[in-house]
Scaffold this motif. Structure first.
Motif, short mmCIF file in Angstrom:
data_model
loop_
_atom_site.label_atom_id
_atom_site.label_comp_id
_atom_site.label_asym_id
_atom_site.label_seq_id
_atom_site.Cartn_x
_atom_site.Cartn_y
_atom_site.Cartn_z
N VAL A 1 -9.74 -1.93 -8.34
CA VAL A 1 -9.19 -0.68 -7.82
C VAL A 1 -7.79 -0.41 -8.36
O VAL A 1 -7.47 0.70 -8.77
CB VAL A 1 -9.16 -0.69 -6.28
N LYS A 2 -6.95 -1.44 -8.37
CA LYS A 2 -5.60 -1.27 -8.91
C LYS A 2 -5.05 -2.62 -9.36
O LYS A 2 -5.56 -3.67 -8.96
CB LYS A 2 -4.67 -0.63 -7.89
N GLU B 1 0.82 -1.20 0.00
CA GLU B 1 0.00 0.00 0.00
C GLU B 1 0.86 1.26 0.00
O GLU B 1 0.51 2.27 -0.61
CB GLU B 1 -0.93 0.01 1.22
N VAL C 1 -12.80 4.82 -6.42
CA VAL C 1 -12.70 5.26 -7.80
C VAL C 1 -14.09 5.26 -8.42
O VAL C 1 -15.00 4.58 -7.96
CB VAL C 1 -11.75 4.35 -8.62
N ASN D 1 -8.38 -4.86 -3.43
CA ASN D 1 -7.87 -4.17 -4.62
C ASN D 1 -8.61 -4.53 -5.90
O ASN D 1 -8.30 -3.99 -6.97
CB ASN D 1 -6.38 -4.47 -4.81
N ALA E 1 -3.65 3.27 -3.45
CA ALA E 1 -4.84 3.34 -4.30
C ALA E 1 -5.76 4.44 -3.80
O ALA E 1 -5.75 4.78 -2.62
CB ALA E 1 -5.58 2.01 -4.25
N GLU F 1 -4.11 -6.01 -14.84
CA GLU F 1 -5.35 -5.39 -14.38
C GLU F 1 -6.22 -6.40 -13.64
O GLU F 1 -6.16 -7.60 -13.89
CB GLU F 1 -6.12 -4.80 -15.57
N ARG G 1 2.36 1.39 -3.64
CA ARG G 1 1.38 1.58 -4.71
C ARG G 1 0.03 1.98 -4.11
O ARG G 1 -0.92 1.20 -4.13
CB ARG G 1 1.23 0.29 -5.53
#
Length: 633
Positions: free
Chosen positions: A456-457, A16, A25, A453, A21, A464, A19
């Motif tokens: 989300v990421k 976290e 989103v 995730n 997030a 993906e 990277r």
């Protein structure tokens, strides 16, 4: 089963920081609105481009739970209520006893466990390991030999002799390494209770310092060569051993999971290759500080040492002199367990999950066939590794990881398996944990424990993670269990069909997808399915390792637990609740099926438990039986 430490950051936390997030989103907001509990139950909801179709078994469960079919239930016990007590709770008519706890001597000349200090390196090398996990029981001429994984440690209890649990001496590191690995013990029942048989010739500890052969395509490859082992054929140790497997030829498979958290660097500028980053290798470890006393854990001094970990290790429990073997043909990743099947055509199939958000589900198919009564000791030496691709129409296929499909050599595929799977476009999964194969029919189940995730990421390799196939929920906090059936009832088939057996959730709090599937209700709800094990009757035992806060979205779910499910009806009932801040994991049965053994791991991992004896919390294996002495499972 990720490492969790109060005083250090685990992989997820490091991830976290590296990277981060966004909190929410736009896509996630839209997808969450689209998916409702009603949509899941009708099978008509879509998440992005992914259509979720509930299988007939799960739909049948709602009928069984609601009507006459409930009388036909095979789950003949009174369901345990969720709770947050600091004990083990089992149904009326059942009982439990401690079989073995961390630090218990395995030999007569070993000192008793010292809770004030956590013991010494010498005492731990002669005692039962910490944080027990997967296990298997082997019967040999009327004697019972139990193999138990010792995944990791709680630093504050292991190093009770040090302020804040921070290791400061070479002996602290010796003790830490000895608390990891595998405990092999003979056990016997006397006066109605099971216990370790001290001084048995079968008793031994396999630790982070035990020598083991490197086998398979990676053996002798340049990427496996180190200063201590310039030939790349002899590894030293195994640790963070999570789930397990058991072969029909009588060996034990132990699975290396979060091996990366033990490496560090004295040079903050030491290069971190893309391959290292994909496997979570960092300049900082997770508080173990093994490099302080053992230079092979310092990647600035020996950068290829991590390449020798993250494998399946095969152990012969009946031959204490036999050196364990690292089976590189089964791939390198964060192994959860290894479910072994002999296909109808004789080939051995091993199903394997990579327990990290957005990683993959694999299978291995042996080159040679199993021969009853023959020498099958090298069946895991050669074969083909496959990775799963799930499609939204409830079909899927296994993609072979070969030099032709990946552009990598066989050795590179074995060492950098994650990279190979990314190259062929495998389906990113919600943390594949234990895999279990139904003994009653040709179908397989995998616990997808959770994945905040999802949608989300991307994963650590940049793949993906859109909600799709068996991973339908954005920001998945509850997890699910996917089931697949190989084409033509053949475990070696390339194609399969799939559905979701259960979608975990909390219907007491949510009325959307987070409420779960129709066989989840306010009485049996749970989160984060992890351990899976079938008994001989074809019932599926489900163990959890998730959020035990009993608050907000998890209100009413209590401590981690063990449930049992009927695959034919979808019915699920809670059988056991563990003590505070523990994980329930591992399962094995006595030969007469009157005792079930399970692991209670890391009770009080945050300092709020005194199980099992009212003092220092100690991971333990417990023996569960019926008060009337009848069969359980």
């Amino acid at each position: 089963m990720p490492v969790k430490q109060d005083q250090v950051l685990g992989f997820d936390e490091h991830d976290e920081l590296v990277r981060p997030a966004p909190e929410m989103v736009e896509f996630e907001e839209t997808a969450n609105r689209m998916v409702s509990r009603r949509g899941f139950l009708s099978g008509g909801a879509a998440v992005g481009a992914s259509a979720f179709v509930m299988g007939s078994t799960t739909l049948a469960a709602s009928k069984a739970l609601a009507g006459e079919e409930m009388k036909m239930s095979r789950l003949a016990f009174d369901m345990v209520k969720a709770n947050a007590e600091d004990t083990v709770t089992v149904p009326a008519g059942y009982k439990w006893d401690i079989l073995a706890s961390w630090g218990e001597p395995m030999f007569s000349n070993a000192p008793a466990f010292d809770s004030a200090t956590g013991g010494t390196g010498a005492s731990q090398e002669m005692a039962f390991g910490d944080h027990c996990d997967g296990m298997a029981l082997f019967s040999h001429h009327g004697r019972q030999i139990l193999c138990v994984n010792n995944e990791y440690t709680n630093l504050k209890t292991l190093h009770a002799n040090r302020t804040d649990g921070v290791p400061t001496s070479a002996d602290d590191i010796r003790k830490s390494k000895a608390a990891h690995g595998v405990s092999v013990v003979e056990i016997a029942r006397a006066n109605g209770k099971w216990a370790i048989v001290k001084d048995s010739e079968y008793n031994r500890r396999i630790t982070a310092d035990t020598e083991m052969d490197i086998t398979g395509p990676a053996r002798g490859h340049d990427l496996m060569k180190t200063k201590a082992d310039p030939k790349g054929v002899l590894a030293k140790g195994t640790w963070n051993n999570c789930g397990n497997g058991q072969t029909p030829w009588g060996t034990y498979l132990t699975c290396e999971e979060n091996f990366n958290g033990y490496f560090s660097s004295t040079n903050d500028n030491a290069p971190l290759t893309p391959q290292m980053k994909r496997y979570g290798i960092s300049h900082k470890d997770w508080g173990y500080k093994w490099a302080m006393a053992d230079a092979r854990f310092d990647i600035s001094k020996d950068p290829q040492e991590p390449n020798r970990f993250g494998y399946i290790v095969e152990i012969d429990p009946l031959n204490p002199a036999a050196r364990p073997k690292k089976r590189t043909a089964l791939g390198r990743f964060k192994h959860e367990n290894a479910e072994v099947e002999v296909a109808a055509n004789g080939h051995v199939v091993v199903y394997l999950g990579d327990d990290e958000r957005g990683e993959f589900l694999y299978r291995f198919v042996s080159k040679h066939k199993f021969v009853v009564g023959g020498d099958n000791s090298e069946l895991l030496e050669e074969g083909t590794l496959y990775v799963a691709k799930f499609f939204d129409n409830n079909t899927g296929m296994w993609i072979a990881l070969t030099p032709e499909s990946t552009g990598m050599t066989e050795a590179e595929i074995a060492i950098y398996t994650r990279l190979a799977a990314s190259k062929v476009g495998a389906t990113t999964m919600d943390r594949p944990e234990w895999v279990a194969s139904n003994p009653a029919k040709v179908e397989v189940y995998c616990a997808l424990t959770n994945n905040k995730n999802r949608g989300v990421k991307p994963n650590a390799g940049g793949d993906e993670t859109p909600p799709q196939g068996p991973n339908p929920r954005v920001n998945n906090n509850f997890g699910q269990i996917v089931r697949w059936r190989p084409e033509n009832q053949d475990h070696t088939s390339v194609n399969f069909s799939w559905d979701l057996f259960v979608l975990a959730g909390n219907p007491a709090v949510y009325d959307d997808a987070n409420a779960g599937s129709s066989n989840v209700n306010k009485d049996n709800m749970f989160n984060s399915p992890d351990g899976l094990k079938f008994d001989k009757n074809g019932l599926l035992w489900i163990q959890t390792d998730g959020n035990y806060s009993n608050a907000k979205g998890f209100e009413g779910q209590g401590n981690n637990q063990m449930l049992v499910a009927d695959p034919e009806t979808g019915e699920i009932k809670r059988f056991l609740v563990g003590p505070k801040e523990c994980e329930i994991t591992g399962a094995a049965w006595s030969p007469d099926r009157t005792t079930m053994f399970i692991s209670v791991q890391h009770p009080g991992e945050k300092g709020n438990s005194h199980w099992p004896n009212g003092g220092t919390p100690r991971s333990s294996v417990i023996a569960i039986s019926r008060e009337d002495g009848e069969i359980i499972g």
